[in-house]
Design a protein around this motif. Structure first.
Motif, mmCIF file in Angstrom:
data_model
loop_
_atom_site.group_PDB
_atom_site.id
_atom_site.type_symbol
_atom_site.label_atom_id
_atom_site.label_comp_id
_atom_site.label_asym_id
_atom_site.label_seq_id
_atom_site.Cartn_x
_atom_site.Cartn_y
_atom_site.Cartn_z
ATOM 1 N N PRO A 28 0.813 -1.211 0.000
ATOM 2 C CA PRO A 28 0.000 0.000 0.000
ATOM 3 C C PRO A 28 0.854 1.271 0.000
ATOM 4 C CG PRO A 28 -0.760 -1.522 1.686
ATOM 5 C CD PRO A 28 0.547 -2.056 1.168
ATOM 6 N N LEU A 29 0.308 2.301 -0.632
ATOM 7 C CA LEU A 29 0.980 3.599 -0.694
ATOM 8 C C LEU A 29 -0.005 4.715 -0.388
ATOM 9 C CD1 LEU A 29 2.982 3.174 -4.029
ATOM 10 C CD2 LEU A 29 3.921 3.120 -1.713
ATOM 11 N N ARG A 30 0.487 5.770 0.225
ATOM 12 C CA ARG A 30 -0.305 6.977 0.414
ATOM 13 C C ARG A 30 -0.476 7.654 -0.942
ATOM 14 N NH1 ARG A 30 -1.513 8.995 5.096
ATOM 15 N NH2 ARG A 30 -0.698 8.091 7.002
ATOM 16 N N TYR A 31 -1.511 8.472 -1.049
ATOM 17 C CA TYR A 31 -1.861 9.106 -2.320
ATOM 18 C C TYR A 31 -0.684 9.851 -2.948
ATOM 19 C CZ TYR A 31 -4.415 11.894 -5.725
ATOM 20 O OH TYR A 31 -4.847 12.477 -6.888
ATOM 21 N N THR A 32 -0.028 10.731 -2.190
ATOM 22 C CA THR A 32 1.047 11.536 -2.769
ATOM 23 C C THR A 32 2.236 10.676 -3.186
ATOM 24 O OG1 THR A 32 1.857 12.075 -0.560
ATOM 25 C CG2 THR A 32 0.434 13.691 -1.618
ATOM 26 N N THR A 33 2.547 9.656 -2.404
ATOM 27 C CA THR A 33 3.636 8.742 -2.781
ATOM 28 C C THR A 33 3.257 7.990 -4.049
ATOM 29 O OG1 THR A 33 4.230 8.484 -0.449
ATOM 30 C CG2 THR A 33 5.092 6.838 -1.994
ATOM 31 N N LEU A 34 2.024 7.538 -4.110
ATOM 32 C CA LEU A 34 1.538 6.839 -5.298
ATOM 33 C C LEU A 34 1.636 7.746 -6.527
ATOM 34 C CD1 LEU A 34 0.220 4.354 -6.578
ATOM 35 C CD2 LEU A 34 -1.999 5.269 -5.856
ATOM 36 N N GLN A 35 1.273 9.011 -6.371
ATOM 37 C CA GLN A 35 1.344 9.955 -7.489
ATOM 38 C C GLN A 35 2.786 10.099 -7.989
ATOM 39 O OE1 GLN A 35 -0.116 13.894 -6.609
ATOM 40 N NE2 GLN A 35 -0.549 14.285 -8.762
ATOM 41 N N HIS A 36 3.747 10.165 -7.082
ATOM 42 C CA HIS A 36 5.152 10.275 -7.480
ATOM 43 C C HIS A 36 5.645 9.001 -8.168
ATOM 44 C CE1 HIS A 36 5.807 14.156 -5.662
ATOM 45 N NE2 HIS A 36 5.334 13.722 -4.508
ATOM 46 N N VAL A 37 5.278 7.851 -7.622
ATOM 47 C CA VAL A 37 5.715 6.578 -8.207
ATOM 48 C C VAL A 37 5.117 6.397 -9.600
ATOM 49 C CG1 VAL A 37 5.612 4.059 -7.963
ATOM 50 C CG2 VAL A 37 6.114 5.485 -5.969
ATOM 51 N N VAL A 38 3.830 6.692 -9.747
ATOM 52 C CA VAL A 38 3.174 6.552 -11.057
ATOM 53 C C VAL A 38 3.781 7.534 -12.057
ATOM 54 C CG1 VAL A 38 0.987 6.791 -12.299
ATOM 55 C CG2 VAL A 38 1.056 5.572 -10.124
ATOM 56 N N SER A 39 4.110 8.735 -11.602
ATOM 57 C CA SER A 39 4.751 9.718 -12.484
ATOM 58 C C SER A 39 6.099 9.204 -12.990
ATOM 59 C CB SER A 39 4.957 11.055 -11.755
ATOM 60 O OG SER A 39 3.716 11.663 -11.482
ATOM 61 N N ARG A 40 6.845 8.516 -12.130
ATOM 62 C CA ARG A 40 8.124 7.932 -12.559
ATOM 63 C C ARG A 40 7.904 6.786 -13.539
ATOM 64 N NH1 ARG A 40 11.101 7.500 -6.906
ATOM 65 N NH2 ARG A 40 8.984 6.982 -6.478
ATOM 66 N N GLN A 69 -8.452 4.717 7.299
ATOM 67 C CA GLN A 69 -7.709 5.021 8.520
ATOM 68 C C GLN A 69 -6.249 5.296 8.221
ATOM 69 O OE1 GLN A 69 -8.784 1.661 11.024
ATOM 70 N NE2 GLN A 69 -9.866 3.077 12.372
ATOM 71 N N GLY A 70 -5.658 4.516 7.352
ATOM 72 C CA GLY A 70 -4.262 4.723 6.995
ATOM 73 C C GLY A 70 -4.102 5.680 5.844
ATOM 74 N N ALA A 71 -5.213 6.084 5.254
ATOM 75 C CA ALA A 71 -5.231 7.000 4.102
ATOM 76 C C ALA A 71 -4.321 6.501 2.978
ATOM 77 C CB ALA A 71 -4.863 8.412 4.527
ATOM 78 N N ASP A 72 -4.309 5.205 2.754
ATOM 79 C CA ASP A 72 -3.493 4.667 1.686
ATOM 80 C C ASP A 72 -4.315 3.767 0.776
ATOM 81 O OD1 ASP A 72 -3.824 2.500 3.343
ATOM 82 O OD2 ASP A 72 -1.711 2.179 3.738
ATOM 83 N N TYR A 73 -3.695 3.416 -0.342
ATOM 84 C CA TYR A 73 -4.328 2.552 -1.335
ATOM 85 C C TYR A 73 -3.522 1.271 -1.441
ATOM 86 C CZ TYR A 73 -7.076 6.540 -2.841
ATOM 87 O OH TYR A 73 -7.946 7.594 -2.880
#
Length: 106
Positions: A28-40, A69-73
């Motif tokens: 699982p990843l938090r939204y902003t981390t996911l956005q950075h990883v997908v951008s890469r 609760q963890g605000a992640d996906y």
């Protein structure tokens, strides 16, 4: 064959689907981390609205789940199995791309 076409349609309906599923494969990843990883992965900036729409779509297809609760996906069990299948397709593509007769490329 209809099932295969439906799966391909599901993956191609949203341009970020495969990148998101791939990014979540390691956990699982938090939204902003996911956005950075997908951008890469995409090698271009990913717009927040596009990411949100695609995440909502993948959640509605039961491939991704949002842990409030963890605000992640994270991936669902079905999402994990689909990512494994995509890895197999990637391996097949590396072995056979460039060959029009179905023989492995050399």
């Amino acid at each position: 064959m209809k099932d295969v076409q439906e799966l391909l349609d599901l993956l191609t309906k949203r341009k970020l689907s495969v990148a998101i599923l791939t990014a979540l494969h390691d956990g699982p990843l938090r939204y902003t981390t996911l956005q950075h990883v997908v951008s890469r992965i995409k090698d271009e900036p990913v717009h927040s609205r596009t990411l949100t729409d695609t995440l909502n779509y993948l959640c509605s297809e039961h491939l991704v789940e949002h842990h409030y609760q963890g605000a992640d996906y994270g991936l669902t069990v079905g999402g994990e199995k689909l990512v494994d299948l995509l890895a197999e397709i990637r391996r097949w593509s590396r072995q056979h791309r460039g060959s029009s007769d179905g023989r492995p490329a050399r």
